[in-house]
Design an enzyme around this catalytic site. Structure first.
Site, PDB file in Angstrom:
ATOM      1  N   ASP A   1      -7.367  -7.496   0.614  1.00 20.85           N
ATOM      2  CA  ASP A   1      -6.372  -7.819   1.704  1.00 20.85           C
ATOM      3  C   ASP A   1      -7.280  -7.518   2.884  1.00 20.85           C
ATOM      4  O   ASP A   1      -8.196  -6.770   2.888  1.00 20.85           O
ATOM      5  CB  ASP A   1      -5.326  -6.874   1.462  1.00 20.85           C
ATOM      6  CG  ASP A   1      -5.435  -5.496   1.894  1.00 20.85           C
ATOM      7  OD1 ASP A   1      -6.253  -4.722   1.325  1.00 20.85           O
ATOM      8  OD2 ASP A   1      -5.233  -5.363   3.085  1.00 20.85           O
TER       9      ASP A   1
ATOM     10  N   PHE B  12      -3.280   5.406   4.246  1.00 24.39           N
ATOM     11  CA  PHE B  12      -4.289   5.032   5.259  1.00 24.39           C
ATOM     12  C   PHE B  12      -3.613   4.937   6.763  1.00 24.39           C
ATOM     13  O   PHE B  12      -4.105   5.357   7.451  1.00 24.39           O
ATOM     14  CB  PHE B  12      -4.776   3.388   4.874  1.00 24.39           C
ATOM     15  CG  PHE B  12      -5.874   2.931   5.689  1.00 24.39           C
ATOM     16  CD1 PHE B  12      -7.165   3.478   5.523  1.00 24.39           C
ATOM     17  CD2 PHE B  12      -5.457   2.106   6.637  1.00 24.39           C
ATOM     18  CE1 PHE B  12      -8.126   3.214   6.565  1.00 24.39           C
ATOM     19  CE2 PHE B  12      -6.549   1.623   7.474  1.00 24.39           C
ATOM     20  CZ  PHE B  12      -7.882   2.140   7.364  1.00 24.39           C
TER      21      PHE B  12
ATOM     22  N   ASP C 156       0.702  -1.260  -0.099  1.00 24.63           N
ATOM     23  CA  ASP C 156      -0.032  -0.187  -0.089  1.00 24.63           C
ATOM     24  C   ASP C 156       0.923   1.240  -0.034  1.00 24.63           C
ATOM     25  O   ASP C 156       2.128   1.098  -0.066  1.00 24.63           O
ATOM     26  CB  ASP C 156      -0.970   0.093   1.101  1.00 24.63           C
ATOM     27  CG  ASP C 156      -0.217  -0.203   2.633  1.00 24.63           C
ATOM     28  OD1 ASP C 156       1.008   0.029   2.506  1.00 24.63           O
ATOM     29  OD2 ASP C 156      -0.848  -0.378   3.482  1.00 24.63           O
ATOM     30  N   SER C 157       0.259   2.222  -0.111  1.00 27.13           N
ATOM     31  CA  SER C 157       0.869   3.456  -0.177  1.00 27.13           C
ATOM     32  C   SER C 157       1.592   4.089   1.063  1.00 27.13           C
ATOM     33  O   SER C 157       2.413   5.169   1.090  1.00 27.13           O
ATOM     34  CB  SER C 157       0.202   4.569  -0.990  1.00 27.13           C
ATOM     35  OG  SER C 157      -0.887   5.195  -0.091  1.00 27.13           O
ATOM     36  N   GLY C 158       0.781   3.720   2.140  1.00 27.99           N
ATOM     37  CA  GLY C 158       1.316   4.303   3.581  1.00 27.99           C
ATOM     38  C   GLY C 158       0.190   5.210   3.889  1.00 27.99           C
ATOM     39  O   GLY C 158      -0.051   5.644   5.136  1.00 27.99           O
TER      40      GLY C 158
END
Lengths: 374, 374
Positions: free
Chosen positions: A272, A100, A96-98
């Site tokens: 996920d 959240f 993920d991109s971080g």
């Protein structure tokens, strides 16, 4: 071992109603979809050996950029040979991109057009995450599928606030795509993330704009954050038809077995969630006959296993009485066995969905299965 | 699978100086001595699957009567088919009597000639442990080797107090033996425990009296409780020559690799200790080159494994950098891998001792090994 290919691809192999059967090709191998990705937050699927994750049937795992950038650090992971080598998982990895987790874990943060400035929840150190830096980090980790940085907001929120975050996320998508194209290794992919809360019009504007940017895959973010299953599914119903059928769709952070079945039924390909491992650590097992709370005294003298038919030794070979005892005693082995049971169940569930789609009887299968497990 | 025999026996196979090579026969199989018994406190060797314990080379494990009598309860374990079935370990099991843990874990207790009355550290429930009840419980658990109830006292203590506890333990040994003979299953064994602190005369009186009662094996209890290695070894030097060479000698709760080597050198055959698993959970690894503290920053970018020659995958296949990261992050897998490393190392150490005794070069082996690992 699957052959290494330096290109990303998605092939639709079958359909049953809106449910889709597919194959996702990545530099580290092929992923059968619909797919559930076990969550390896900091480079380990909690309480499991990766051998068990693989044997359970998982083709791909997810790792968290936020956690890994803070510890051990993206540059360090790169020096150690990349995330695959570091954590000993040679299959595909999605990161993920971080975004959240900055929102959910860092108490001190400051959002701007540029990105998000925050302090580590571990040691208070200062960090900046921009769309470009998020791509950089994911390149350093060497993940096969990256996610763009987006702005996640808590729901419920004012429509104006949801719209502002969605539009910022679109501008970040463009910036992410631009830098990704110059820096990524061959075959790596970057997905755009549809935002817009539970507002149909905002979601559709987000989806349309992202599709216009032509990403190799699309995620739906910002759901399963407390809005309830009905609203989540209604939002999916609005978004999914706007996404190209030729690209994979990934519903982030979802969910319960029922969520997965009903989302696959609407055309989602990837998921996920921490639920199987987190619930396992807390003594809650998922089975084909529904959830079993092993803390309950009813299991104290039950010599039967959770599921004698299971492919997972933990579900098949250990008595409920022993599992109950381990969970009540707070023993490592309780968390280990039940995380294993649940990880295996989620993979069995995905495998059963793939069979039902291939045989074009997904709706009947879903109805029957939901009546048993809910 | 080893053949099940309904008799207990000990056969001396070789000797090197005072170090002894032997075979202990129990209803659940044979134990190669000198043997280290991994500790499965509440019915699980912490953070390990029993398959790993077995594959590491352990022939026998220890379980704690005190913990199991409180949870899940001895009668319940018996109804569930006994401890072997309950915890899925089909090899030999030794259980302690519970006496030591009543002293160390229960804050509220009352000692009398009859036994010890105490409250559970888990839920405050009232319990009574007598020599007879300790045998009963161990019969219900179905352990292959039982220990008599003894009175453990904290050191340092007045000589008069040490003597009183030692003499009480002797009277309890007689009572335990009497009831054991009427209740135990064929092939099960009860060991007497030598007490007497670090006082040579008291230890010898205790040993002589127990030998007079003719137990099938003798334990040395009440050591490694803070008196230091030198005093522990001096006490062993006083006790071991009084014990019959034809019976196994078990040094309870010991110890470090150095403790094991020097005790085997004096003629001890069996050990148990929580050190390998407890240290593993805390990031401390035992290797043939000494202890390695994986919390240390020096390991953060070290891609080498703990021991490329190890028989244990955890020591051989994972980088120190990854282990360091897992331990720093407090991840289950860190505890799992390092408990595995240490459990395997302790078994490798015992196997190496057995080879050195068989080849009658124990002292040379001990000197060389101690210089590497200390």
């Amino acid at each position: 071992m699957q052959e290494r290919v330096a290109s990303f691809g998605f092939e639709l192999k079958g359909q049953s109603g809106s449910a889709r059967l597919g194959l996702l090709t990545t530099p580290h191998g092929v992923v059968r979809t619909p797919a559930f990705m076990p969550v390896g937050t900091v480079g380990t699927v909690k309480a499991l050996y990766f051998d068990q994750v693989k044997a359970a049937g998982a083709d791909i795992v997810l790792a968290n950029t936020y956690h890994l950038m803070l510890r051990p650090g993206a540059e360090r992971v790169a020096r150690l040979g990349g995330l695959h080598t570091f954590m000993r998982w040679d299959g595909p990895i999605l990161t993920d991109s971080g975004g959240f987790q900055v929102m959910s874990l860092s108490k001190i943060r400051e959002m701007s057009e540029e990105g998000v400035r925050f302090r580590s929840h571990i040691d208070g150190s200062r960090h900046m995450l921009t769309p470009e830096r998020a791509v950089d980090i994911q390149c350093l980790l060497g993940s096969d599928i990256q996610m763009q940085l987006d702005q996640c907001i808590e729901l419920p929120a004012e429509r104006r606030e949801v719209e502002r975050a969605m539009e910022l996320s679109l501008r970040w998508a463009e910036r992410a795509k631009r830098v990704f194209e110059t820096r990524a290794a061959p075959g790596q992919a970057l997905f755009g993330i549809v935002q817009g809360g539970t507002d149909e019009e905002l979601r559709q504007r987000s989806a349309d704009a992202l599709v216009g940017m032509d990403f190799p895959g699309y995620a739906v973010g910002g759901l399963a954050v407390g809005e309830g299953q009905e609203l989540m599914l209604r939002t999916l119903d609005g978004v999914l038809p706007r996404l190209p059928t030729t690209k994979p769709r990934y519903l982030m952070g979802v969910g319960t077995p029922s969520d997965l079945i009903k989302s696959v039924q609407r055309g989602v390909d990837m998921f996920d969630c921490v639920l199987p491992t987190r619930n396992g650590r807390h003594g809650l097992a998922f089975t084909w006959n529904g959830k079993v709370n092993l803390r309950n005294a009813i299991h104290a003298e039950d010599t039967s296993p959770l599921d004698p038919q299971s492919s997972c030794p933990a579900a098949r070979d250990y008595s409920r009485a022993y599992l109950h005892h381990l969970i009540r005693s707070g023993e490592f082995l309780g968390a280990m066995l039940l995380s294993w049971v649940n990880t295996a169940f989620y993979q069995e569930l995905m495998a059963a969905m793939r069979v039902a789609i291939a045989e074009d009887r997904f709706d009947a299968w879903a109805e029957e299965t939901l009546s048993k497990i809910e």
